[in-house]
Design an enzyme around this catalytic site. Structure first.
Site, short mmCIF file in Angstrom:
data_model
loop_
_atom_site.label_atom_id
_atom_site.label_comp_id
_atom_site.label_asym_id
_atom_site.label_seq_id
_atom_site.Cartn_x
_atom_site.Cartn_y
_atom_site.Cartn_z
N ARG A 62 -7.42 17.05 -117.78
CA ARG A 62 -8.32 16.02 -118.32
C ARG A 62 -8.74 16.31 -119.75
O ARG A 62 -9.19 15.41 -120.45
CB ARG A 62 -9.52 15.85 -117.40
CG ARG A 62 -9.89 14.41 -117.19
CD ARG A 62 -10.83 14.20 -116.02
NE ARG A 62 -11.78 15.26 -115.88
CZ ARG A 62 -12.11 15.84 -114.73
NH1 ARG A 62 -11.57 15.44 -113.59
NH2 ARG A 62 -12.98 16.81 -114.69
N TYR A 116 -15.09 -8.40 -131.52
CA TYR A 116 -14.04 -8.57 -130.50
C TYR A 116 -14.71 -8.96 -129.18
O TYR A 116 -15.74 -8.39 -128.81
CB TYR A 116 -13.31 -7.23 -130.38
CG TYR A 116 -12.16 -7.18 -129.42
CD1 TYR A 116 -11.04 -7.98 -129.60
CD2 TYR A 116 -12.18 -6.28 -128.36
CE1 TYR A 116 -9.98 -7.89 -128.72
CE2 TYR A 116 -11.12 -6.19 -127.49
CZ TYR A 116 -10.02 -7.00 -127.67
OH TYR A 116 -8.97 -6.90 -126.80
N ASP A 188 -15.55 -1.22 -135.47
CA ASP A 188 -14.21 -1.46 -134.95
C ASP A 188 -13.30 -1.63 -136.16
O ASP A 188 -13.35 -2.66 -136.84
CB ASP A 188 -14.21 -2.71 -134.06
CG ASP A 188 -12.86 -2.97 -133.41
OD1 ASP A 188 -11.83 -2.56 -133.99
OD2 ASP A 188 -12.84 -3.58 -132.33
N LYS A 213 -2.58 -1.34 -131.35
CA LYS A 213 -2.16 -2.25 -132.41
C LYS A 213 -1.29 -1.51 -133.44
O LYS A 213 -0.13 -1.28 -133.20
CB LYS A 213 -3.40 -2.90 -133.05
CG LYS A 213 -4.39 -3.46 -132.02
CD LYS A 213 -3.85 -4.64 -131.24
CE LYS A 213 -4.66 -5.01 -130.00
NZ LYS A 213 -6.07 -5.24 -130.19
C1 LIG Z 1 -7.11 -5.44 -129.24
C2 LIG Z 1 -8.40 -5.08 -129.84
C3 LIG Z 1 -9.26 -4.17 -129.23
C4 LIG Z 1 -9.02 -3.61 -127.86
O1 LIG Z 1 -7.92 -2.82 -127.78
P1 LIG Z 1 -7.10 -2.60 -126.41
O2 LIG Z 1 -6.29 -1.42 -126.74
O3 LIG Z 1 -6.32 -3.86 -126.19
O4 LIG Z 1 -8.10 -2.37 -125.33
C5 LIG Z 1 -10.41 -3.82 -129.89
N1 LIG Z 1 -10.72 -4.36 -131.09
C6 LIG Z 1 -9.94 -5.25 -131.70
C7 LIG Z 1 -10.36 -5.79 -133.01
C8 LIG Z 1 -8.76 -5.65 -131.09
O5 LIG Z 1 -8.01 -6.58 -131.67
#
Ligand SMILES: *Cc1c(COP(=O)(O)O)cnc(C)c1O
Length: 396
Positions: A62, A116, A188, A213
């Site tokens: 972990r 988001y 974010d 992403k």
């Molecule tokens: C896709 C996304 C997330 C979440 O990411 P996941 O890996 O899909 O959980 C968070 N913030 C933004 C701006 C996103 O586009």
């Protein structure tokens, strides 16, 4: 883990990051360490292991192994000012894990209205149940934001550009105001990454990314990260350990592979997106292009001031208010897949209508949005595809 490397350019840093000889051995990439159990030489070593909880120490699956450590170390190196990075099984888990690390019952959390959507859901769901009060603010109204602070405000959640609607906000000012009030600022930073927007250097305390992403970059893994300075990093790490967050070594190896080409992909995506945004801006079917890279577009000046780069993700609004026309346009696109997520090598498109979600910064009702994630295809082919699809939209 090692701190960030500020001496080299972004591409050089992305190549060297995390490649420590003790993890890679004589090969270029760290091997995939698939491990739950870590073995100890004897009972004394087992006992000694219980008392240490430092990064880069074998203990139990972990806490990861060199494959995950190398990825975390690489991300720290790409975030100027960071002392460490925690990995999470998704970007959503990174957002919720980081918020849980800094908030307690009775606290107030300020959330940017263009966050988001799962961030909103976390704020109004689990955090509310925990006794945290979320208040949404308009990220473009600094006076209203400043007025929203109270004695109990413990954290602010930022995102720039905003999800879907792409507002660029004055993050250095928002983070500084949070600091004046003794609140932790989290951002974010998925759109720009630490390469395009060094969030900690701009005053934020926690830089969060969905690695799904740009870092992954190939639409084949899900992961998230949060990077921070010393004490905040330790809080994030402890909370992630308590929550049992762990990422697979196979996915960590894929993310490391993606990371090496990320600067190139970001650059290409941004260049293509700018050309396509310029082309779309001249089309009568398009009401507004929501792309910070585009001179004259909303947020462009702040983007120029604060960002070192961009990416291929932007939105438009349509002149038409007919959802069937929008569906005809999207369905007619050949080279754009219809699907969530973004930042992969392939172009994607998605319709959006944030009017029903936003509470502090209203979105005009009935204004139809379309978001594009521009991939690595030839931009001329993408423009030709958009042109034929716009023609199909008009021909009802
Ligand atoms: C896709 C996304 C997330 C979440 O990411 P996941 O890996 O899909 O959980 C968070 N913030 C933004 C701006 C996103 O586009």
């Amino acid at each position: 883990m090692s701190g960030s490397d500020d001496a080299h350019g972004p591409a050089t840093r992305a190549i060297a990051a995390g490649r420590r000889a003790e993890w890679t051995g004589p090969v270029v990439n760290p091997p995939v360490w698939r491990a739950s159990t870590h073995l100890y030489a004897d009972c004394a070593a087992l006992d000694a292991g219980k008392h240490g909880n430092a990064d880069g120490q074998f203990f139990y699956g972990r806490r990861g192994a060199p494959t995950q450590w190398a990825l975390a170390d690489a991300l720290t190196a790409l975030e100027p000012g960071a002392d460490g990075t925690v990995l999470y099984p998704s970007g959503c888990a990174a957002l919720s894990g980081a918020l849980l690390a800094v908030l307690s019952p009775g606290d107030v959390l300020l959330v940017t209205d263009n966050a988001y959507e799962p961030t909103r859901a976390m704020a109004t769901g689990i955090l509310k149940r925990m006794g945290v009060e979320a208040r949404f603010f308009d990220p473009l109204d600094l006076d209203a934001y400043r007025a929203a602070f109270c004695e109990r405000t413990r954290a602010v959640m930022l995102e720039s550009p905003g999800s879907l609607t792409m507002e660029v906000c004055d993050v250095p000012a928002l983070a500084a105001i949070a600091r004046e009030h003794g609140a932790v600022s989290l951002i974010d930073n998925t759109w720009a990454t630490g390469l395009g927007f060094p969030a900690l250097a701009h005053g934020c305390d926690v830089a969060i990314m969905s690695l799904t992403k740009h870092v992954g970059g190939h639409s084949d893994l899900m992961m998230g990260s949060a990077s921070a300075k010393g004490p905040t990093y330790q809080r994030l790490r402890k909370t992630a350990q308590d929550l049992g967050h762990v990422v697979s070594p196979d996915d960590a190896a894929l993310a490391l592979r993606g990371l090496r080409t990320m600067p190139l992909r970001l650059e290409r995506g941004a260049a293509s997106a700018l050309g396509i945004a310029q082309w779309l801006a001249a089309r009568p079917e398009i009401a507004e292009v929501l792309c910070p890279l585009l001179p004259g577009a909303a947020g462009h000046d702040l983007w120029r001031r604060d960002f070192a780069g961009g990416c291929g993700l932007f939105s438009v609004t349509l002149a038409s208010r007919d959802t069937a026309a929008r569906a005809r346009f999207i369905d007619a696109l050949d080279l754009f897949g219809i699907g969530y997520s973004w930042g992969g090598f392939e172009s994607l498109v998605i319709p959006f209508d944030p009017a029903s979600i936003r509470t502090a910064r209203r979105w005009p009702a009935g204004r139809l949005g379309v978001r594009f994630s521009i991939g690595l295809e030839d931009p001329a082919d993408l423009i030709a595809d958009l042109e034929q699809a716009l023609a199909r939209m008009g021909a009802a």
